[in-house]
Design an enzyme around this catalytic site. Sequence first.
Site, PDB file in Angstrom:
ATOM      1  N   ASP A  65       0.794  -1.228   0.000  1.00 40.83           N
ATOM      2  CA  ASP A  65       0.000   0.000   0.000  1.00 40.83           C
ATOM      3  C   ASP A  65       0.828   1.280   0.000  1.00 40.83           C
ATOM      4  O   ASP A  65       0.328   2.322  -0.387  1.00 40.83           O
ATOM      5  CB  ASP A  65      -0.977   0.012   1.188  1.00 40.83           C
ATOM      6  CG  ASP A  65      -0.277  -0.168   2.520  1.00 40.83           C
ATOM      7  OD1 ASP A  65       0.972  -0.206   2.536  1.00 40.83           O
ATOM      8  OD2 ASP A  65      -0.971  -0.262   3.537  1.00 40.83           O
ATOM      9  N   TYR A 310       0.151  -3.695  11.478  1.00 40.56           N
ATOM     10  CA  TYR A 310       1.163  -4.764  11.352  1.00 40.56           C
ATOM     11  C   TYR A 310       1.518  -5.185  12.772  1.00 40.56           C
ATOM     12  O   TYR A 310       2.002  -4.362  13.550  1.00 40.56           O
ATOM     13  CB  TYR A 310       2.435  -4.221  10.705  1.00 40.56           C
ATOM     14  CG  TYR A 310       2.377  -4.017   9.215  1.00 40.56           C
ATOM     15  CD1 TYR A 310       2.463  -5.103   8.349  1.00 40.56           C
ATOM     16  CD2 TYR A 310       2.293  -2.740   8.672  1.00 40.56           C
ATOM     17  CE1 TYR A 310       2.446  -4.904   6.968  1.00 40.56           C
ATOM     18  CE2 TYR A 310       2.280  -2.538   7.308  1.00 40.56           C
ATOM     19  CZ  TYR A 310       2.354  -3.631   6.459  1.00 40.56           C
ATOM     20  OH  TYR A 310       2.342  -3.437   5.099  1.00 40.56           O
ATOM     21  N   PRO A 390       7.498  -6.657   4.605  1.00 37.06           N
ATOM     22  CA  PRO A 390       6.797  -5.550   3.948  1.00 37.06           C
ATOM     23  C   PRO A 390       6.672  -4.286   4.795  1.00 37.06           C
ATOM     24  O   PRO A 390       6.157  -3.292   4.321  1.00 37.06           O
ATOM     25  CB  PRO A 390       5.408  -6.130   3.658  1.00 37.06           C
ATOM     26  CG  PRO A 390       5.274  -7.348   4.462  1.00 37.06           C
ATOM     27  CD  PRO A 390       6.563  -7.653   5.127  1.00 37.06           C
TER      28      PRO A 390
HETATM   29  P1  FAD Z   1       4.077  -9.935  -7.460  1.00 35.14           P
HETATM   30  O1  FAD Z   1       3.303  -8.779  -6.977  1.00 35.14           O
HETATM   31  O2  FAD Z   1       4.140 -11.139  -6.612  1.00 35.14           O
HETATM   32  O3  FAD Z   1       3.507 -10.309  -8.884  1.00 35.14           O
HETATM   33  C1  FAD Z   1       3.882 -11.494  -9.541  1.00 35.14           C
HETATM   34  C2  FAD Z   1       2.824 -11.828 -10.580  1.00 35.14           C
HETATM   35  O4  FAD Z   1       3.289 -12.949 -11.316  1.00 35.14           O
HETATM   36  C3  FAD Z   1       1.487 -12.218  -9.973  1.00 35.14           C
HETATM   37  O5  FAD Z   1       0.446 -11.512 -10.618  1.00 35.14           O
HETATM   38  C4  FAD Z   1       1.396 -13.721 -10.231  1.00 35.14           C
HETATM   39  O6  FAD Z   1       0.075 -14.149 -10.454  1.00 35.14           O
HETATM   40  C5  FAD Z   1       2.238 -13.893 -11.472  1.00 35.14           C
HETATM   41  N1  FAD Z   1       2.876 -15.208 -11.591  1.00 35.14           N
HETATM   42  C6  FAD Z   1       3.496 -15.906 -10.636  1.00 35.14           C
HETATM   43  N2  FAD Z   1       3.992 -17.056 -11.129  1.00 35.14           N
HETATM   44  C7  FAD Z   1       3.662 -17.083 -12.444  1.00 35.14           C
HETATM   45  C8  FAD Z   1       3.886 -17.997 -13.495  1.00 35.14           C
HETATM   46  N3  FAD Z   1       4.545 -19.150 -13.280  1.00 35.14           N
HETATM   47  N4  FAD Z   1       3.411 -17.715 -14.715  1.00 35.14           N
HETATM   48  C9  FAD Z   1       2.713 -16.563 -14.944  1.00 35.14           C
HETATM   49  N5  FAD Z   1       2.468 -15.653 -13.976  1.00 35.14           N
HETATM   50  C10 FAD Z   1       2.950 -15.902 -12.747  1.00 35.14           C
HETATM   51  N6  FAD Z   1       5.525  -3.316  -0.862  1.00 35.14           N
HETATM   52  C11 FAD Z   1       5.601  -1.961  -0.842  1.00 35.14           C
HETATM   53  O7  FAD Z   1       6.337  -1.379  -1.638  1.00 35.14           O
HETATM   54  N7  FAD Z   1       4.898  -1.218   0.021  1.00 35.14           N
HETATM   55  C12 FAD Z   1       4.094  -1.783   0.944  1.00 35.14           C
HETATM   56  O8  FAD Z   1       3.469  -1.069   1.715  1.00 35.14           O
HETATM   57  C13 FAD Z   1       3.992  -3.208   0.973  1.00 35.14           C
HETATM   58  N8  FAD Z   1       3.177  -3.817   1.844  1.00 35.14           N
HETATM   59  C14 FAD Z   1       3.012  -5.146   1.762  1.00 35.14           C
HETATM   60  C15 FAD Z   1       2.127  -5.722   2.640  1.00 35.14           C
HETATM   61  C16 FAD Z   1       1.934  -7.075   2.606  1.00 35.14           C
HETATM   62  C17 FAD Z   1       1.001  -7.652   3.595  1.00 35.14           C
HETATM   63  C18 FAD Z   1       2.611  -7.892   1.660  1.00 35.14           C
HETATM   64  C19 FAD Z   1       2.385  -9.378   1.613  1.00 35.14           C
HETATM   65  C20 FAD Z   1       3.496  -7.314   0.768  1.00 35.14           C
HETATM   66  C21 FAD Z   1       3.711  -5.945   0.821  1.00 35.14           C
HETATM   67  N9  FAD Z   1       4.602  -5.316  -0.030  1.00 35.14           N
HETATM   68  C22 FAD Z   1       4.741  -3.966   0.017  1.00 35.14           C
HETATM   69  C23 FAD Z   1       5.397  -6.091  -0.989  1.00 35.14           C
HETATM   70  C24 FAD Z   1       4.796  -6.096  -2.380  1.00 35.14           C
HETATM   71  O9  FAD Z   1       3.477  -6.589  -2.381  1.00 35.14           O
HETATM   72  C25 FAD Z   1       5.652  -6.944  -3.311  1.00 35.14           C
HETATM   73  O10 FAD Z   1       6.997  -6.665  -3.087  1.00 35.14           O
HETATM   74  C26 FAD Z   1       5.286  -6.655  -4.770  1.00 35.14           C
HETATM   75  O11 FAD Z   1       3.974  -7.078  -5.045  1.00 35.14           O
HETATM   76  C27 FAD Z   1       6.259  -7.366  -5.704  1.00 35.14           C
HETATM   77  O12 FAD Z   1       5.879  -7.127  -7.020  1.00 35.14           O
HETATM   78  P2  FAD Z   1       6.253  -8.154  -8.180  1.00 35.14           P
HETATM   79  O13 FAD Z   1       5.626  -7.615  -9.407  1.00 35.14           O
HETATM   80  O14 FAD Z   1       7.700  -8.402  -8.159  1.00 35.14           O
HETATM   81  O15 FAD Z   1       5.607  -9.539  -7.756  1.00 35.14           O
END
Ligand code: FAD
Length: 708
Positions: A65, A310, A390
């Site tokens: 968020d 949290y 997070p």
């Molecule tokens: P993800 O968001 O995990 O996206 C990966 C995508 O890949 C997903 O849509 C998934 O469906 C897809 N996928 C996975 N495997 C495959 C596959 N084999 N084939 C095709 N598609 C696939 N970060 C912040 O910056 N600020 C915050 O305040 C914060 N708060 C958080 C609070 C919580 C409770 C949590 C759990 C996380 C928080 N984070 C926060 C961290 C943040 O959510 C992640 O770091 C961020 O979403 C990472 O982005 P990403 O695109 O690397 O991966």
Amino acid sequence: MSSPESNVDVLIVGAGPAGMMMATWMARCGIKTRIVDKRGTKVFPHRSKKQNQWLTKQIFNGQADGLQCRTLEIFDSFGFADRAWLEANHMVEICFWNPDASGRIVRSGRIPDTIPGISRFQQVVLNQGRIERFFLDMIEKESDIRVERGTLPTALHLDESKVEDSDAYPITVTLRHLSEEEATPTQAATSTNGVTVQDGLFRSNLAPDDTAEILRAAAAKARGEGLDAKADTTEVVHAKYMLGADGAHSWVRRELGFALEGESTDYIWGVLDIVPITDFPDIRSRCAIHSAESGSVMVIPRENKLVRLYIQVTTTEKLDDGSAGSRVDRSRITPDVILKSAQKILAPYTLTYRTLDWWTAYQIGQRVGTHFSASERIFLAGDAVHTHSPKAGQGMNVSMQDTFNLGWKIASVIKGTAGRSILKSYEVERSSIAHDLIKFDHKFSRLFSGRPAKDVMDEEGISLDEFKEAFSKGNMFASGIAVNYGPSVIVAKPLESNGVNGSNGSNGVNRANGANGIDASKKVHSTQDLATGIKVGMRMPSVKVLNQSDARPWHFQERLTSNGTWRVAIFAGDLSRTDRKTALATLGVALAAPTSFLRRFTPKGGRYDSVIEVLTVHAGHRADLDLFDFPEVLRPHDEIDGWDYNKIFVDDVSYHEGHGEAYKNYGIDAAKGAVVVIRPDQYVSYVGSIADYGSLDRFFSGFMIPQQ
Ligand code: FAD
């Protein structure tokens, strides 16, 4: 039956924040791209208590968020920061609460949430689903790229013999399509006050990877055991470049044989998104609350009256039902367990809720990928290469910033304007950020998880001063503004910080010249003294300047839109001085020459600013000069649009918005001036003298490909 085959320039796996940022760059730069995600449509049916009817809601409310100020600057460069800024809750203040001598929690201090003056934005809070929506809208507006949901890779091959051939498609991927049902994650639903609430455990690091399960289900359907005839069709895609942005369980990372290295801890944290009913006075401020004996809680005020809590749900102690906690037994963590912990920490203040929006639990672990790319053809970004807690609001921000760093580089290589040497800088730049992030998170989460010191002799406890200082320092890192990239072909550090082995003065990561792509014989060095407020390797800071033609004030950063273009910013100095006027005229002649880097690196028929845009900011009085007093190359024109009125700016007082004092803030002497080269992602590559055209030319010649 054989699978259909097709070619694409870029294949992105994963449509989370990292994948979306990459797709946005590709949309902006006009690169033929596909983006696939194994998940289906992101909507979740729920029953509205008020209206007593079924509604659909975004599946990914909750999750990340916090949007840091650097991330908002990046959004602004793509044109959608205003949407986030308007919808989000603005986090302005942090309050610290600690036990007093009697053990009762009291407010012990307040600091601003974002360090004043570091950016024109401050940290805001908005759920990840909305942020992903802004990306989707932008991608749709700019291109015909669409997220292909329910689609995932099942085989990957990289032909190493073709990686240096710019026309080749060395990556072969088999994609499998799922039905909507198969692609929808099974989510636990918790019933609270008659309303069904989703949890975020399926996306938490406590949840096992479900890729194999999805594939099994798809295969079963294809054998005729299901109704969806579309399930389990496959196709083969040949790609020039590929991005694995597929999250912490990354399939792409595993296929490449790369690992995440690091450690995990025993701390388990619960997250509750609620509309709180409480007499705690600071519930609308971000709070770090350490209780004497019951652990700690971080309060994050959110949009729509929501508040995120949290809370450490320690597993080494007994849980509320009296049983001992086990390390990853998430089944015993419920919203009620998390709420009860919060109530104990906040006592004697009371806390309940009627509305629970989302909740999850996670275990703190800090890991970084061993590699960020395979032969600079397949790249990893986001959670696929770094995971951590997070709480500091970093994961989504750093993940998006990974691909903000990478996207324009891949686009320029595909378009043939830059050589592949620039791609090496991705791993050099982003892996050192990931390591810094892990160090930061390690310290931050341990400070947060520790109990408060009882007195000055209590060495194991966390002292209030230590915590507050770490928090303030951490804020600079967390803002994203402190990023300082090391030397490479696209960052010409000044001589003193540019060690023989290419060491990065700011973060101490040593890289051999080969790793950052620098050919020692062609090295260009910046003269940082000419612009002491513009640091080579850091993002271009923003101050207001006026448009010479119409007097409109602009934040200089607003002129650095993300469209893949390099900028040469000429700080011409005080043009009432003859020496400055002559120096500008001489530079104008060099830039206008048919052999200049501007001409050589712009494709035939391409617009004059399609690869390198020249912006001029002079010091002095706007009214003393007209547009036509400047060399024509600095205010170019084309036959259809006429003169370009958006290239010449002045550091002067505005009618309505004060004086930006650009020269003062940028540390530039109006009697000398300076030239600054800014990358397409707003990071500063070079600072030098207006008289030194040769260094500018050599800098661009180090990685750009002559076009004509
Ligand atoms: P993800 O968001 O995990 O996206 C990966 C995508 O890949 C997903 O849509 C998934 O469906 C897809 N996928 C996975 N495997 C495959 C596959 N084999 N084939 C095709 N598609 C696939 N970060 C912040 O910056 N600020 C915050 O305040 C914060 N708060 C958080 C609070 C919580 C409770 C949590 C759990 C996380 C928080 N984070 C926060 C961290 C943040 O959510 C992640 O770091 C961020 O979403 C990472 O982005 P990403 O695109 O690397 O991966």
